[in-house]
Design an enzyme around this catalytic site. Sequence first.
Site, short mmCIF file in Angstrom:
data_model
loop_
_atom_site.label_atom_id
_atom_site.label_comp_id
_atom_site.label_asym_id
_atom_site.label_seq_id
_atom_site.Cartn_x
_atom_site.Cartn_y
_atom_site.Cartn_z
N HIS A 1 -27.16 37.63 -17.65
CA HIS A 1 -27.90 36.37 -17.82
C HIS A 1 -28.17 35.69 -16.48
CE1 HIS A 1 -28.08 36.23 -22.21
NE2 HIS A 1 -26.96 36.90 -22.15
N SER B 1 -43.74 58.56 -32.90
CA SER B 1 -42.35 58.63 -32.46
C SER B 1 -41.56 59.59 -33.34
CB SER B 1 -41.70 57.24 -32.52
OG SER B 1 -40.30 57.37 -32.45
N GLY C 1 -27.88 47.70 -27.14
CA GLY C 1 -27.83 46.95 -25.88
C GLY C 1 -27.97 47.85 -24.67
N SER D 1 -31.00 49.07 -23.70
CA SER D 1 -32.39 48.93 -23.25
C SER D 1 -33.29 50.07 -23.69
CB SER D 1 -32.46 48.77 -21.74
OG SER D 1 -31.86 47.58 -21.38
N ASP E 1 -33.91 45.13 -17.00
CA ASP E 1 -33.88 46.42 -17.68
C ASP E 1 -34.98 47.36 -17.18
OD1 ASP E 1 -31.96 45.01 -19.04
OD2 ASP E 1 -33.18 44.69 -20.83
N TYR F 1 -31.07 34.25 -27.65
CA TYR F 1 -31.31 34.59 -26.24
C TYR F 1 -32.26 33.55 -25.63
CZ TYR F 1 -32.79 37.46 -22.23
OH TYR F 1 -33.08 37.93 -20.97
C1 GLA Z 1 -31.12 41.53 -21.96
C2 GLA Z 1 -32.42 41.23 -21.23
C3 GLA Z 1 -32.21 41.23 -19.72
C4 GLA Z 1 -31.04 40.34 -19.32
C5 GLA Z 1 -29.81 40.63 -20.19
C6 GLA Z 1 -28.68 39.67 -19.93
O1 GLA Z 1 -30.70 42.83 -21.70
O2 GLA Z 1 -33.40 42.19 -21.57
O3 GLA Z 1 -33.39 40.84 -19.06
O4 GLA Z 1 -31.39 38.99 -19.38
O5 GLA Z 1 -30.13 40.60 -21.57
O6 GLA Z 1 -28.18 39.86 -18.65
#
Ligand code: GLA
Length: 384
Positions: A38, A71, A129, A131, A177, A229
């Site tokens: 964050h 996909s 989480g 990405s 990410d 978020y």
């Molecule tokens: C997600 C978002 C990122 C970042 C994180 C927290 O992964 O995609 O851009 O803000 O949360 O660090």
Amino acid sequence: MSRAASAGPAERWFGDRFGGRPEGVWRAPGRANLIGEHTDYNQGWVLPFALHLGVTVAASQRGDGVLAIASRQAPAAPAGPPLATLAPGAVTGWAAYPAGVAWALREAGHRLAGGASLAIDSDLPQGAGLSSSAALECATALALAGLYGLDLSRRELAALAWRAENDFVGVPSGIMDQSASLLARAGHALLLDCRSGETADVPLDPAGAGLELIIVDTGARHALGDGRYAERRSECDRAAALLGVSSLRDVASLAALSGLADPVLRRRARHVITENGRVEETVALLTGGDLAGVGPVLLASHASLRDDFEVSWPEADATVDAAMGAGALGARMMGGGFGGSALALVPAGQRAVGTAITAEFARRGWPAPAFVPAVPSAGALRVR
Ligand code: GLA
């Protein structure tokens, strides 16, 4: 699974859906974040690394101006928006990510006139989480740039992928990410200054240090678009405005936080400021060859995310406690929060930590967690 090995399934998938052989195959990895959570949208510093798991796109140009997307993970829902009709809101679900990238390229003035056929395959768990959306965006961006010979740097591609996610899909993420997926190097973490865009490769070699980084997919699912978020983002913006700075990065010391009357905003800002400090500390430790020394810093990051930023979740807290109780050097939740994965730093080959976490989940009646080795891997590349 190695990158070379993973080109095959995407190519075969391309043949099934579109016929023939794709012009090329591109792959972009998911990411783990060692530390710096964050901080990206607060213009601070992050230290992620690329994973060995990712998204592969086998692709060819077309002549009819359509973006045909299939996909392997969602075979029943192929998409085929004409490029000319692409606009935010026009494509929903997973296909919005690749469509958003084509839209962002077009908005930036790049011509993809004939369209493209994209056959997508992924070995990344979704919602964990790690990405998977950024990996899908980045693999698509590389594929479209490759097919159309666009002269774009990795940094420009990361910015376009980020724009797709924010302005087309409508998820207000930071730039971490996409940067990790496109810019990271094997055996290194990527230090990114999210204001200047400057990067540095920081050596990260757990095996060389006799250690292992383990991702624990807690099974709790999160969605960046669920509002919490975005709420953290706006709390940070409010705190910065009240402190008279353009972003929390510019707050020089914790003493300045006494200027915030609201205790919630004070806690949010304290997390960001201390987390930026922890990134700096981690870089110094890694540069000095002391990965074990990073353990307590990871633990401090978790406490700050749990208590000050309040984005942790019960399965992550239980993972961290069980890992530390069984001999981990450090552990913390990872990513946006409210679900997804945690990261633990453990002595190589030590099974007690995984056993203790699994036992704790069973004791609480939660589904068993999944473990993924986190090996700092190469960023996105053309596979063939
Ligand atoms: C997600 C978002 C990122 C970042 C994180 C927290 O992964 O995609 O851009 O803000 O949360 O660090």
